[in-house]
Design a protein around this motif. Structure first.
Motif, mmCIF file in Angstrom:
data_model
loop_
_atom_site.group_PDB
_atom_site.id
_atom_site.type_symbol
_atom_site.label_atom_id
_atom_site.label_comp_id
_atom_site.label_asym_id
_atom_site.label_seq_id
_atom_site.Cartn_x
_atom_site.Cartn_y
_atom_site.Cartn_z
ATOM 1 N N PHE A 78 0.750 -0.959 -0.195
ATOM 2 C CA PHE A 78 -0.030 0.332 -0.540
ATOM 3 C C PHE A 78 0.823 1.352 0.189
ATOM 4 O O PHE A 78 2.113 1.147 0.461
ATOM 5 N N ASP A 79 0.452 2.195 -0.522
ATOM 6 C CA ASP A 79 0.825 3.962 -0.230
ATOM 7 C C ASP A 79 0.114 4.413 1.433
ATOM 8 O O ASP A 79 -0.782 3.523 1.240
ATOM 9 N N ALA A 80 0.312 5.276 1.960
ATOM 10 C CA ALA A 80 0.232 5.658 2.966
ATOM 11 C C ALA A 80 0.245 7.423 2.715
ATOM 12 O O ALA A 80 1.178 7.810 2.313
ATOM 13 N N VAL A 81 -0.431 8.265 3.669
ATOM 14 C CA VAL A 81 -0.842 9.356 3.374
ATOM 15 C C VAL A 81 -0.734 9.705 5.227
ATOM 16 O O VAL A 81 -2.002 9.163 5.822
ATOM 17 N N ARG A 82 -0.252 10.206 5.507
ATOM 18 C CA ARG A 82 -0.056 10.112 6.631
ATOM 19 C C ARG A 82 -0.373 11.710 7.420
ATOM 20 O O ARG A 82 0.474 12.807 6.754
ATOM 21 N N ILE A 83 -1.496 11.831 8.562
ATOM 22 C CA ILE A 83 -1.349 13.923 8.609
ATOM 23 C C ILE A 83 -1.516 12.916 10.121
ATOM 24 O O ILE A 83 -2.196 12.053 10.986
ATOM 25 N N GLY A 84 -1.503 14.376 10.938
ATOM 26 C CA GLY A 84 -1.183 14.641 12.664
ATOM 27 C C GLY A 84 -2.269 15.014 13.188
ATOM 28 O O GLY A 84 -2.599 16.251 13.007
ATOM 29 N N GLY A 85 -2.613 14.810 14.584
ATOM 30 C CA GLY A 85 -3.366 15.372 14.922
ATOM 31 C C GLY A 85 -4.101 15.432 14.325
ATOM 32 O O GLY A 85 -5.469 14.555 14.451
ATOM 33 N N TYR A 86 -5.273 16.454 15.234
ATOM 34 C CA TYR A 86 -6.197 17.574 14.752
ATOM 35 C C TYR A 86 -7.107 16.981 13.899
ATOM 36 O O TYR A 86 -7.994 16.664 13.022
ATOM 37 N N LEU A 87 -5.881 17.466 13.185
ATOM 38 C CA LEU A 87 -6.453 17.567 11.102
ATOM 39 C C LEU A 87 -6.827 15.940 10.874
ATOM 40 O O LEU A 87 -7.766 15.660 9.776
ATOM 41 N N GLY A 88 -6.059 14.883 11.115
ATOM 42 C CA GLY A 88 -5.672 13.587 10.394
ATOM 43 C C GLY A 88 -7.231 13.006 11.490
ATOM 44 O O GLY A 88 -7.815 12.034 10.668
ATOM 45 N N GLU A 89 -7.956 13.323 12.392
ATOM 46 C CA GLU A 89 -9.211 12.533 12.842
ATOM 47 C C GLU A 89 -10.362 13.411 12.196
ATOM 48 O O GLU A 89 -10.901 12.619 11.771
#
Length: 136
Positions: free
Chosen positions: A28-39
């Motif tokens: 797979f590829d992944a896109v990582r988003i941190g914290g509140y924005l990711g949620e």
């Protein structure tokens, strides 16, 4: 979690127990988003898809990152705005993503949305639109 279309067996990249690191760009590829924005992006994506968004993993420590798992070769097709980060093969460095098992003790990782037969990956275009919308 999206259990209505659950897989009978887990994909080969999901460990049987605990959690394991998997090289992004292989299964797979992944896109990582941190914290509140990711949620926020995860919630919006799940609400839009009727809680059938494809595989989304979140971590409960450090930056509380959320990982959206896309089909291999998908993440590089988009220009991901900061603070998102695309993780895929072919770059100058390797990126690993922690993947939890479907059950048992997997802390600090957990599933926000499971892969299913119908939705084995998060749709790249839809995720990109959700990220752009959340950043406005």
């Amino acid at each position: 979690m999206n259990l209505s279309k659950s897989l009978v067996t887990a994909p080969s990249w999901v460990p049987a127990s605990g959690h394991a690191l998997r090289l992004a760009g292989v299964h797979f590829d992944a896109v990582r988003i941190g914290g509140y924005l990711g949620e926020e992006v995860a919630y919006d994506l799940m609400a839009f898809t009727g809680f059938q968004a494809g595989p989304i993993v979140r971590e409960a420590t450090r930056e509380r990152n959320v990982y959206f798992l896309l089909a291999p070769g998908t993440a590089a097709a988009f220009s991901w705005p900061a603070p998102t980060r695309a993780l895929y093969g072919g770059g100058r460095s390797e990126s690993y993503v922690g993947i939890p098992a479907f059950g048992g003790t997997t802390w600090p990782l957990g599933w926000r949305s499971l892969p299913t037969l119908e939705d084995p990956f998060v749709e790249g275009e839809l995720l990109h639109q959700a990220v752009e919308s959340a950043l406005r």
